[in-house]
Structures are given as C-alpha cells and as structure tokens.
Design a protein around this motif. Structure first.
Motif, PDB file in Angstrom:
ATOM      1  N   VAL A   5       0.719  -1.160  -0.010  1.00  0.00           N
ATOM      2  CA  VAL A   5       0.048   0.239   0.097  1.00  0.00           C
ATOM      3  C   VAL A   5       0.786   1.387  -0.192  1.00  0.00           C
ATOM      4  O   VAL A   5       0.526   2.166  -0.655  1.00  0.00           O
ATOM      5  N   PRO A  31      -0.863  -4.505   2.431  1.00  0.00           N
ATOM      6  CA  PRO A  31      -2.257  -4.336   2.938  1.00  0.00           C
ATOM      7  C   PRO A  31      -2.714  -5.016   4.048  1.00  0.00           C
ATOM      8  O   PRO A  31      -2.018  -6.070   4.355  1.00  0.00           O
ATOM      9  N   ASP A  69       0.425   2.565  -3.487  1.00  0.00           N
ATOM     10  CA  ASP A  69       0.077   1.486  -4.314  1.00  0.00           C
ATOM     11  C   ASP A  69       0.813   1.445  -5.570  1.00  0.00           C
ATOM     12  O   ASP A  69       0.393   1.559  -6.890  1.00  0.00           O
ATOM     13  N   ARG A 169      -7.151   3.099   0.677  1.00  0.00           N
ATOM     14  CA  ARG A 169      -6.309   1.821   0.666  1.00  0.00           C
ATOM     15  C   ARG A 169      -5.103   2.063   2.048  1.00  0.00           C
ATOM     16  O   ARG A 169      -4.691   1.109   2.658  1.00  0.00           O
ATOM     17  N   ILE A 201      -7.379  -2.714   4.892  1.00  0.00           N
ATOM     18  CA  ILE A 201      -6.612  -1.386   4.583  1.00  0.00           C
ATOM     19  C   ILE A 201      -5.155  -1.396   5.058  1.00  0.00           C
ATOM     20  O   ILE A 201      -5.071  -2.173   6.238  1.00  0.00           O
TER      21      ILE A 201
END
Lengths: 539, 294
Positions: A5, A31, A69, A169, A201
C-alpha cells in the motif's frame, strides 16, 4: 506478493534553513497490516506522515520515492493528487477537537469527501454516512450533532469515519489517542484494529507511546532525529529493544506490577534515585473533610464537581490523584490552593482550616505550591527564567538575597549551571527545562506541599522520567509532600505512596499503591486498569 | 539584576526599530512628524511671538503670497506662515494630551473591567457603552460650552469623548491574557490583584495601547480643529483650528483667499496622515499576525 500500500524509498525532507526533518527513511506497508511509528516530538514522524500526501509547506524539499500503491505521489499531476488524497490515502489528524469544523453538523462533514470525490451517487450519501457511523459505533442521530456536543472519544470516532469515507487503501493516524482517557483510548484502538482486519486497509499509526503501538501494531518502527533507528515486529521492539533510544522510550512507560519500576521512573540523571525504602510518614499536612464544590450550570441546575471528598496528605508523602478528564481532579486541586471557593466542607492545613481572607491566603500559598500541566503556557513568555523564579519571592518580600535564593531554587530543580539559565526566556528552553523552571519557581518559596496537576502529561517520554525522578529526589532531600494529579496509572506506580481514584467527583478508592493498582476493589478502578494497553500491565 | 533585564529591553527595542525601518510608509510618516515637531518646538526662534500681535502687524489686509509673506497675510495683516507655525504648537499639544487622557482612562477602565469581572465589569462596560453611543461631537461641544475656557477644556472634551473604543480593545486583550495559565501560576504563588495587573497584564497590553494611541492622535487633532473651527475654546489661542475659524469669519472663502484656508488645512491633513502611517507601521511590527498576511 501484492503491491504494498505504501512504500517509502530513501525519503528525505529538508525545511528551509537546512533543517533535515527526515533523513533517508525506507518503509514498506502491505495491505491489511498495521505499522507503528514511534518517536518523540520533533523526531520527524508527523513530517513523514504529511509528506505521503504532499501536505507539507511548499518550501519543504522532498526527495526519494513515495509509492502509494506503486504510484509515486511526488510526480503526480495536481488533478491526480487531488483524486488520491482521501480516496487513496487519508489521515486521521492529531487533536480531533481542532480538526473538525465547529459550525457544521457531523453528517455534513463526513459527507464532504463523498461529495468531492463522487465516490457514491448523491442519492446514496445519507445511507453511506449512516454506514460509516455504524462502522465507528456511533448512534445514527449523531449526524445532526455539532462537534461541541460530542465527547473527545466521539470526535475521534468521527475523524476515523471521515478517514474511511472513500474506502482508502491507506490510513495514517497521527497520535489518534493522545488526548484521550485510557478507557476511551482502549475503545478507539480496538475499533481501529477491527476496521483494519475487516476492510483490509493499511494503517500507519503514529504515537510517542510504545505501549499503545505495541498493543495494536504488527510491526513497529522507531524514529529518532529523522531516521528509523529500529524496525521489527512489535513484540521484539517493545520486549527487547536494541537501540538506546528505544530502550528509553520503552522504559518511560512502566509496567504496573513490575517491582523494578516501583519508585524508579526512568532516568539517566547522574544524581540517581533516592533509596527505595518507603520513607516514614509524619503528621497529616493537608486534610479535606467532606469537601464539596458545585458549579451553577448554564440554563439552571448544578454540576457537582467535587462530592464529599475526604483526602489526606501526610508529611513526606506523595499521593497520586487518578481519574478521567472531567472527574473533578483539577477542581479539587484548585480548591485546595484556594483558587476556587468550596461549597461546603473544610480544608485543613496543619490541622487549621485554610484562611479565606486575601492576606491569610497569601501566607497559606507560601506553604502550598502549584505545578501546572503545560509548562509552555505556565510561564510568562516575556519574563526570563530569573524573573519567573523570583516572582514568588518578590510577591512575599522574603528576606535575604534574592539572587542567592533564585540560584538555590534553580539548583534544586537541577537546572545547572544556574548562571546559564537565569537570563534565558522560556521559548529558548525545551519542554522539560520549562517544567523545571516552574518547579523551581514553586521551590523558591520553600513550600511544604506541592500540588502538581498532570506535571508530565505534555512532556516527551524521556523527559517524563527525569521530572518524576526529580520529584522523588525533592521529597527525599527537602521532605516535600506532594499531591500529584494524573490520568496516568503508570505515573502513580512510578512515584506515589498512595493512590486516590476519583470518579464523577467522588473518591471511589483510596489506599496504598500496591493494594489499589494490583488488587482493585471498586469496579471503576478495575475498568481503568483493564483499559491499559496490554503491555503496560503484568498478565 | 536590572542590567540584563534592561539589556534585553534595549535589544527588543532595537529589533522593533529594525523592522520599523523596513516599512517605507512608516519612515516617511515619522520624517514628516519630526519636521512638524521641530517646527513647533523652534517656532519662537523662527518667527518671534510679536508676529502674532495684531497691533504690530506689518502686512496689508489679505495679501496674496509674495516674497515678504511666503503664505500671504490674514485680515489683520499678520503673516500666515507665522500663524501656521505657531498653530502647530497648539494643535500638537492639544492632540497629544487629549490622546494621553483618553488612553489613560480607556486602559484603566478596560483592565479593571476585565480583571475584576462580575459587577465591576458590568458597571464599567455599561458606562463605556453609554459614552460609545453618545454622538461624540455633540457631547464635546456641550462639554466645551459648559466647562468654558481655553485649550484645557478642549483637551478635556476630546479626552472624555474618545476613550470608550480604547477601553473595549484593552478589555478584550486583558481577557485573553488573563485566561493564560501563567496568571493562575502567579495567583498560586500568592500574587494579588496589583501584582497580576502590573507584572503580567499591563506589559502585554501596552504594545497594543501604544499602537492605538498613535492612531488616536490623528483623530484628536481633527477633533480639536473641528471644535475650534466651530468657535469653541478661546479664539486667542493659536491652533490650526482657530486659524481656519478666523479665515471663515473674515470671509476668506468669498474673497478667494485660498492661502488663508489651504495651509492650516494641509497641515492638519499631513500630520494626521503621518500619525496614521506611523501607527500602521508600528502595528505590523508589534502584531506578528498582521505581518504574515502582507
């Protein structure tokens, strides 16, 4: 392995004037994981958080890679960055009370990011807000409430709901529980970990309190002067710290029940600690009898801030007064000092009721002194250290050489060499040094009782131990009695002889530290202890 | 121990001056002001007082500016340059002392109201409101007529009329200072009302008062000119206002004697403008919040 993430590669942030706030940080967050970022104020942890969404002031120089990301936020176009802010990554800001708009309803504020990002169709916004409120366990009718109608913990939940609004996220929580009570802190932390596992998340949690991070995070990074000095699983970092700074952070928050930290706050001061023996206690210095303080409420009715309190502080004794915010602790302290009139009951000092005349009160205040919570605002910014310490001496026109007395007080508060500190203004000092100045100002009058209202709550972890150790040494050297008001049970374990637990204006439990904290009798004391982060109490 | 304290204050004053210097408007205003003050102080050396005596006047009636009389003459043949120069003494003295009076009243009322609160505040603030809503010019005229007399009356009239805004301002600032924890610490140390007011409140209110005072001088000078122009006070005192009044009475407008009206008028405008420029400059220096916005 899925794309992380958040990935930071050699991140550096330099502020104008050459101040390097972040010096080459590498971090990866997959994540569904929680990463804790620990460090003291000024170590660069908030700068790091802000740099992720490019929220730093324009003149800050950022280099390295910030991959959100897999996409570098540093090279994003303005439009893309706006889309990513909140929808891709969001922040739970420090101090929920100031981050909410006081004139708009909660529902509107949660809906704001939804409208801006159009992540749900306009017709569904109300439903989505309700969903979010349910997720943070707030009743649905709170959409119509204004921020001032909510408690601190509820506001913090609203902040979390806002952060989750666009299903980001990544969530960065900057000191999410600092201003909260242990019980509320526990609830907020549990809620956050639940949301992380449920929604997959990534969460970066920033705090100065290792025990909080240890109970929530899988991995922990410790930051010191802009660098990551230690990184590992939470258990190893907290349980077996390697870097000296981590060790200091870990030691600052004691484990309740751990005999080693009893009467032993973490200190590196060469003066060391006084012997651990419990000093023989003398006569009661201060006693309150059925003390009551009521306030007239706006719009009628009465608030009973202090209800029938019977409390005793004996000579050379340190008593900790523990309770949540709003429990009446500070009102009790102010009443004891004669700054607030009592409704009924008596306060006896040396077995004599405290005077009500202004001259009598002045004499009384030579004997009893106050140390306030926030040393930054407790010192007049225009007065030098010398003037601040000499203030009490001048008020009481004490005989003797003023300079010598000031020097002695500064010496007692361990601000050495005293000559260096005398002409300095408060803003040139660190938080810990300022608190020492406040203590010196109180000591200059040679009081017999010190009332300290949250004396270390606004200080860094490493300074906390030093100030507490100073209080212990003062008790040993000067025979000073102290009433320390705190919400921090670890502090009581560190220095107090007895604890008084206050709940909604009443003393629900009073007794020896070991007895109250290890074998609590009252339900409230039990819930306070149960709410402590796991690592702070012995299983 | 006084020496380090004074050294720090000197350094602080130095800083204020350095920042003030970078504000061009403030510097220009200060220069003009100094010029006027020098003129007022040295007026007796530049033009002997005899020039104001009607019996010793040398010029003709309402002469236009010429080599002999740079600014022309009035209806009695006196030099207008002499009148304006001597008039600056009266105007500046009245302006400054009226402001001082108003600031002293305003600051005292403001601090006392905020510090003691409760009924003291209620009484003092209602009194302030009372003075605030009175039409100030009418009140000043009424006071001027009732008290009757020279410049002292004018000073009193302006001073009594103009303090309420200052009082409100000082009260607000005092309230914000008194909410700080260091006031609580000072009380816990045993400090009484006098200690808190003189050691903590007054020093932090004074910069604001000072700025407010510079701005108020301009208003006071205009008020003085208005009152004397309307014929209040002693017509024998020479101020810019009385010169204007005399010009009006002598029919300078119908005669087309612009040199009678323009110089005192321009002098008033210039002095008020420069006081305002200095005041604004000081405000930006002393109030860090304004600096950021520039």
């Amino acid at each position: 392995m899925s794309t992380p993430v958040l990935q930071l590669r050699d991140l550096r942030v330099t502020y104008p004037g050459g101040m390097q706030a972040v010096k080459g940080v590498d971090l990866t967050l997959p994540p569904g994981q929680t990463l804790g970022l620990a460090g003291e104020s000024g170590c660069g942890k908030s700068t790091l958080a802000m740099s992720v969404l490019r929220l730093l002031p324009k003149d800050a120089e950022v280099s390295g890679e910030i991959l959100l990301d897999g996409e570098d936020t540093r090279t994003m176009s303005w439009g893309r960055l706006r889309a990513v802010r909140w929808a891709g990554a969001s922040i739970v800001f420090q101090g929920a009370m100031h981050a909410l708009n006081p004139v708009r309803r909660i529902g509107q504020q949660i809906a704001e990011p939804l409208r801006i990002h159009a992540s749900v169709p306009p017709g569904r916004i109300t439903a989505r807000v309700a969903e979010l409120l349910a997720a943070v366990e707030l009743p649905i009718d709170k959409t119509e409430a204004y921020p001032h109608e909510l408690s601190g913990g509820q506001k913090q939940r609203v902040m979390i709901a806002m952060a989750l609004a666009c299903e980001p996220r990544l969530v960065i929580a900057d000191e999410p529980t600092t201003a909260l009570d242990v019980i509320v802190q526990d609830q907020v932390l549990k809620l956050m970990s639940k949301l992380v596992t449920e929604q997959g998340i990534g969460l970066v949690m920033i705090s100065h309190d290792l025990s909080v991070l240890g109970s929530v995070c899988e991995r922990l990074a410790v930051m010191y002067q802009g660098e990551i000095v230690e990184l590992g699983t939470a258990d190893t970092v907290v349980g077996d710290p390697q870097h000296p700074h981590t060790q200091a952070l870990a030691a600052a928050f004691p484990t309740i029940g751990d005999v080693a930290s009893r009467y032993a706050p973490a200190t590196t001061n060469p003066a060391g600690l006084p012997q651990k023996t419990v000093p023989e206690l003398g006569e009661p210095v201060l006693r309150t009898e059925d003390l009551k303080v009521d306030f007239r409420r706006r719009g009628g009715g009465w608030t009973h801030a202090v209800k029938d309190v019977n409390l005793e502080v004996r000579q050379r004794e340190i008593v900790a007064l523990v309770g949540q915010s709003g429990s009446g602790k500070t009102t009790l302290a102010r009443t004891i000092l004669g700054l607030q009139a009592s409704t009924s009951g008596r306060i006896l000092f040396d077995s004599k009721p405290i005077p009500r005349s202004s001259k009598g009160l002045k004499d009384y205040r030579r004997q009893v002194q106050l140390v306030l919570q926030d040393p930054t605002s407790a010192l007049n910014p225009r007065h030098s250290v010398y003037e601040s310490v000499a203030e009490g001496l001048r008020i009481h026109r004490l005989p003797g050489d003023e300079r010598e007395q000031v020097a002695a007080a500064l010496e007692a508060a361990e601000l050495r060499p005293v000559e260096r500190y005398m002409p300095v203004l408060p803003h040139q000092l660190s938080g810990g040094q300022r608190q020492r100045v406040v203590i010196a100002g109180a000591l200059a009058l040679q009081p017999r009782l010190l009332v300290a209202d949250e004396p270390v709550a606004s200080l860094d972890a490493s300074v906390r131990g030093e100030i507490l150790a100073l209080l212990l040494r003062l008790r040993a050297q000067l025979g000073l009695a102290a009433l320390v008001i705190t919400h921090d049970l670890g502090l009581a374990w560190n220095i107090a002889d007895r604890v008084a637990v206050m709940y909604q204006g009443e003393l629900v439990e009073v007794g020896e530290v070991e007895q109250v904290l290890l074998e609590p009798r009252h339900a409230y004391t039990k819930s306070l202890l149960a709410a402590l982060p796991g690592l702070a109490r012995l299983a | 121990m006084t020496s380090p304290v004074w050294a720090r204050r000197r350094a602080a004053a130095g800083n204020v001056w350095r920042e003030f210097r970078s504000n061009r408007g403030g510097l220009i205003g200060l220069a003009i002001l100094l010029l006027f003050i020098l003129g007022a102080v040295f007026a007796p050396l530049l033009v002997p007082e005899a020039a104001l005596d009607v019996t010793k006047a040398t010029g003709g009636r309402l002469q236009a500016p010429s080599g002999d009389f740079v600014l022309g003459t009035d209806e009695s043949g006196r030099s207008l340059l002499a009148l304006v120069l001597w008039g600056s003494r009266g105007s500046l003295v009245v302006g400054l002392s009226a402001t001082l009076l108003s600031v002293v009243i305003g600051t005292t009322v403001g601090i006392l109201a905020a510090h003691f609160g409760r009924w003291v505040s209620a009484v003092l603030m209602r009194l302030t409101d009372f003075f605030l809503i009175l039409p100030s010019l009418v009140l000043a005229i009424a006071l001027g007529v009732v008290l009757n007399g020279g410049l002292g009356t004018i000073v009193l009239a302006i001073g009594l009329v103009s303090w309420p805004t200052g009082a409100r301002l000082v009260r607000a600032q005092t309230l914000s200072v008194e909410a700080r924890p260091y006031i609580e610490r000072s009380r816990a140390l045993g400090g009484g009302h006098t200690h808190v007011i003189f050691k903590h409140v007054l020093p932090s209110v004074l910069p604001l008062v000072f700025v407010n005072m510079t701005l108020a001088v301009g208003t006071a000078i205009v008020a003085e000119s208005t009152l004397t122009f309307l014929g209040l006070g002693n017509p024998n005192d020479v101020t810019w206002g009385t010169v204007l009044h005399a010009g009006q009475a002598a029919g300078a407008v119908t005669f087309g004697a612009w040199w009678y009206i323009l110089p005192p008028g321009a002098a008033i405008a210039l002095v008020v403008l420069s006081f305002t420029m200095v005041g604004r400059a000081l405000e930006t220096v002393l109030n860090p919040k304004l600096k950021e916005r520039r």
